[in-house]
Design a protein around this motif. Structure first.
Motif, short mmCIF file in Angstrom:
data_model
loop_
_atom_site.label_atom_id
_atom_site.label_comp_id
_atom_site.label_asym_id
_atom_site.label_seq_id
_atom_site.Cartn_x
_atom_site.Cartn_y
_atom_site.Cartn_z
N ALA A 21 0.83 -1.21 0.00
CA ALA A 21 0.00 0.00 0.00
C ALA A 21 0.87 1.26 0.00
CB ALA A 21 -0.93 -0.01 1.21
N ILE A 22 1.96 1.24 0.75
CA ILE A 22 2.87 2.38 0.77
C ILE A 22 3.49 2.58 -0.61
CG2 ILE A 22 5.06 3.23 1.70
CD1 ILE A 22 4.29 1.80 4.34
N ALA A 23 3.86 1.49 -1.26
CA ALA A 23 4.45 1.59 -2.60
C ALA A 23 3.47 2.22 -3.59
CB ALA A 23 4.87 0.20 -3.09
N THR A 89 3.04 5.31 9.73
CA THR A 89 1.90 4.41 9.75
C THR A 89 2.29 3.18 10.56
OG1 THR A 89 0.14 3.41 8.42
CG2 THR A 89 2.41 3.17 7.60
N ASP A 90 1.38 2.20 10.63
CA ASP A 90 1.62 0.99 11.41
C ASP A 90 1.63 -0.24 10.52
OD1 ASP A 90 1.78 2.36 13.81
OD2 ASP A 90 -0.34 2.11 14.28
N ALA A 91 2.28 -1.29 10.97
CA ALA A 91 2.46 -2.48 10.15
C ALA A 91 1.15 -3.23 9.89
CB ALA A 91 3.46 -3.41 10.82
N ASP A 92 0.15 -3.02 10.73
CA ASP A 92 -1.14 -3.69 10.51
C ASP A 92 -2.13 -2.77 9.81
OD1 ASP A 92 -1.52 -1.94 12.64
OD2 ASP A 92 -2.97 -3.24 13.65
N SER A 93 -1.63 -1.75 9.14
CA SER A 93 -2.49 -0.75 8.50
C SER A 93 -2.18 -0.66 7.01
CB SER A 93 -2.29 0.63 9.15
OG SER A 93 -2.58 0.56 10.54
N VAL A 95 -2.44 2.19 3.89
CA VAL A 95 -2.70 3.59 3.53
C VAL A 95 -3.35 3.66 2.16
CG1 VAL A 95 -0.70 4.30 4.91
CG2 VAL A 95 -0.43 3.95 2.45
N PRO A 96 -4.16 4.69 1.89
CA PRO A 96 -4.74 4.85 0.55
C PRO A 96 -3.72 5.40 -0.43
CG PRO A 96 -5.42 6.65 1.95
CD PRO A 96 -4.65 5.71 2.83
N ARG A 97 -4.02 5.31 -1.70
CA ARG A 97 -3.08 5.71 -2.74
C ARG A 97 -2.69 7.18 -2.64
NH1 ARG A 97 -1.09 3.92 -7.57
NH2 ARG A 97 -0.64 5.51 -9.15
N HIS A 98 -3.61 8.04 -2.23
CA HIS A 98 -3.31 9.48 -2.19
C HIS A 98 -2.77 9.93 -0.84
CE1 HIS A 98 -7.23 9.18 -0.33
NE2 HIS A 98 -7.25 10.45 -0.03
#
Length: 227
Positions: A21-23, A89-93, A95-98
């Protein structure tokens, strides 16, 4: 350079989805800078480190233990490489693309965003409704979540960095930033998806808050949250 900081304690089952997700967020065309990811391996005894290496993130070994020390160690490594923005952020989360583009677009010293629970597992509907009532996903919300936090490198250094608390390090950081008179953007978007797992990583953290919420849901109202 933009740095994404992720504390991780035995997160082999979730860290892959988090990093993917981060990528995707880093690949957003609106992000006009390089992005590097720093995962602080907090006492990991599983395969988390192998996943981190496979996915090309920087692995950081904190000197201390706990989420506060992990965030601080990741930040130190990122600053040493010239990071100008620190997104947490956290490892169990996920993130959205934006996510990164929106944090930077705020042009604030500190960004605070809300979270949604991705899957409620065995929690009852009353707990879900109580959380959704408490977690105000709107501009001006009062929440602080380490899963959806960002700050400039200058702001981070101005307030003395992240504390080494076992929990509440994110709330403490934003409190100090407020006391320093820094510009804090409390935006309802972007919102980060996080887990409702019951096996807590941080004492008195988000998992404990959900458990307390479950135990105390009543027609009289809902309890205060973690931030």
């Amino acid at each position: 350079m933009i740095a994404v900081l992720v504390p991780a304690h035995n997160e082999v089952r979730r860290i892959g989805a988090c990093l993917r997700a981060i990528a995707a967020a880093a690949a957003d065309p609106a992000v006009r800078d390089t992005v590097e990811v720093f995962v602080a391996l907090d006492r990991c005894t599983d395969g988390t480190a192998a996943v981190v290496a496979q996915m090309g993130a920087h692995a950081v070994l904190p000197a201390g233990s706990g989420v506060g020390a992990a965030r601080a160690a990741a930040a130190e490594a990122a600053l040493a490489r010239g990071a100008t923005w620190l997104a947490h952020t956290d490892a169990d989360s996920r993130v959205p693309r934006h996510w990164l583009a929106a944090q930077l677009a705020c042009r604030a010293d500190v960004f605070c965003g809300p979270v949604r629970v991705a899957r409620w597992r065995d929690y009852c509907d009353a707990t879900r409704r109580a959380f959704e009532h408490w977690e105000r996903i709107e501009d001006g919300h009062p929440h602080v979540h380490g899963a959806n936090l960002g700050c400039s490198a200058a702001a981070y250094l101005a307030v003395g960095g992240m504390g080494a608390q076992m929990t509440g390090e994110d709330v403490d950081f934003v409190r100090r930033a407020t006391e320093h008179g820094l510009c804090i953007a409390r935006r309802g978007d972007p919102c980060v998806q996080t887990s409702a797992r019951r096996n807590a990583r941080a004492p008195a953290g988000f998992s404990h808050f959900l458990a307390a919420l479950e135990a105390s849901v009543s027609p009289a109202g809902t309890p205060a949250g973690p931030g």
